[in-house]
Write an enzyme that holds these catalytic residues in place. Structure first.
Site, PDB file in Angstrom:
ATOM      1  N   CYS A  98      82.559 -39.803 -58.867  1.00  0.00           N
ATOM      2  CA  CYS A  98      82.087 -39.321 -57.578  1.00  0.00           C
ATOM      3  C   CYS A  98      81.225 -40.434 -56.981  1.00  0.00           C
ATOM      4  O   CYS A  98      81.013 -41.460 -57.625  1.00  0.00           O
ATOM      5  CB  CYS A  98      81.346 -37.981 -57.685  1.00  0.00           C
TER       6      CYS A  98
ATOM      7  N   CYS B  71      85.262 -39.276 -53.840  1.00  0.00           N
ATOM      8  CA  CYS B  71      84.974 -40.700 -53.614  1.00  0.00           C
ATOM      9  C   CYS B  71      86.034 -41.354 -52.747  1.00  0.00           C
ATOM     10  O   CYS B  71      85.875 -42.487 -52.325  1.00  0.00           O
ATOM     11  CB  CYS B  71      84.806 -41.454 -54.933  1.00  0.00           C
TER      12      CYS B  71
ATOM     13  N   CYS C 286      88.222 -45.360 -55.126  1.00  0.00           N
ATOM     14  CA  CYS C 286      88.795 -45.335 -56.470  1.00  0.00           C
ATOM     15  C   CYS C 286      90.075 -46.160 -56.513  1.00  0.00           C
ATOM     16  O   CYS C 286      91.031 -45.852 -55.805  1.00  0.00           O
ATOM     17  CB  CYS C 286      89.107 -43.904 -56.888  1.00  0.00           C
TER      18      CYS C 286
END
Length: 142
Positions: free
Chosen positions: A16, A90, A94
């Site tokens: 996150c 996120c 990522c």
């Protein structure tokens, strides 16, 4: 439980933004419920200075201690070393690699929330972790 040797245990990375709440609670639950049968990592695209104290309190209520954890920065190596990557808001931060299993869990951010608001998030994460363990073929120990 699978018949694979310990070296073959599945690995899961929780991501996150701040690595201070949701991903830390998820990692705590997975460590607790897998009894070490799953390698657990967590990270954030912009890690906070410390774990959310309300998240820590909510987890302690369930007997899961995440007080010693620290927010960590998301690295390409952590993603490459993981079989399953679970993101929690996120987004594009990522990195994506072929052959990895990716899931995005839509969960409220506990940042700035009181304990009464964090408990349902904690409980939702526990339910998802139990489902993930089933999918990985790992029996929950608690």
């Amino acid at each position: 439980m699978t018949d694979s040797p310990a070296a073959e245990r599945p690995s899961v990375l929780f991501v996150c933004v701040h690595n201070a709440g949701r991903s830390q609670m998820a990692a705590g639950w997975l460590r607790h419920l897998s009894g070490g049968a799953v390698e657990v990592r967590s990270a954030g695209s912009m890690p906070a200075d410390q774990i959310n104290p309300v998240a820590v309190e909510a987890m302690l209520e369930q007997g899961v201690d995440i007080r010693a954890e620290q927010p960590k920065v998301l690295t390409t190596e952590a993603v490459q070393a993981s079989d399953v990557v679970v993101t929690m808001g996120c987004g594009d931060a990522c990195p994506i690699f072929p052959g990895k299993r990716y899931e995005d869990w839509a969960l409220d951010d506990p940042a700035g929330q009181g304990i009464d608001s964090v408990r349902p998030i904690r409980d939702a994460i526990e339910a998802r972790i139990r489902t993930l363990l089933d999918e990985l073929g790992v029996a929950a120990v608690a």
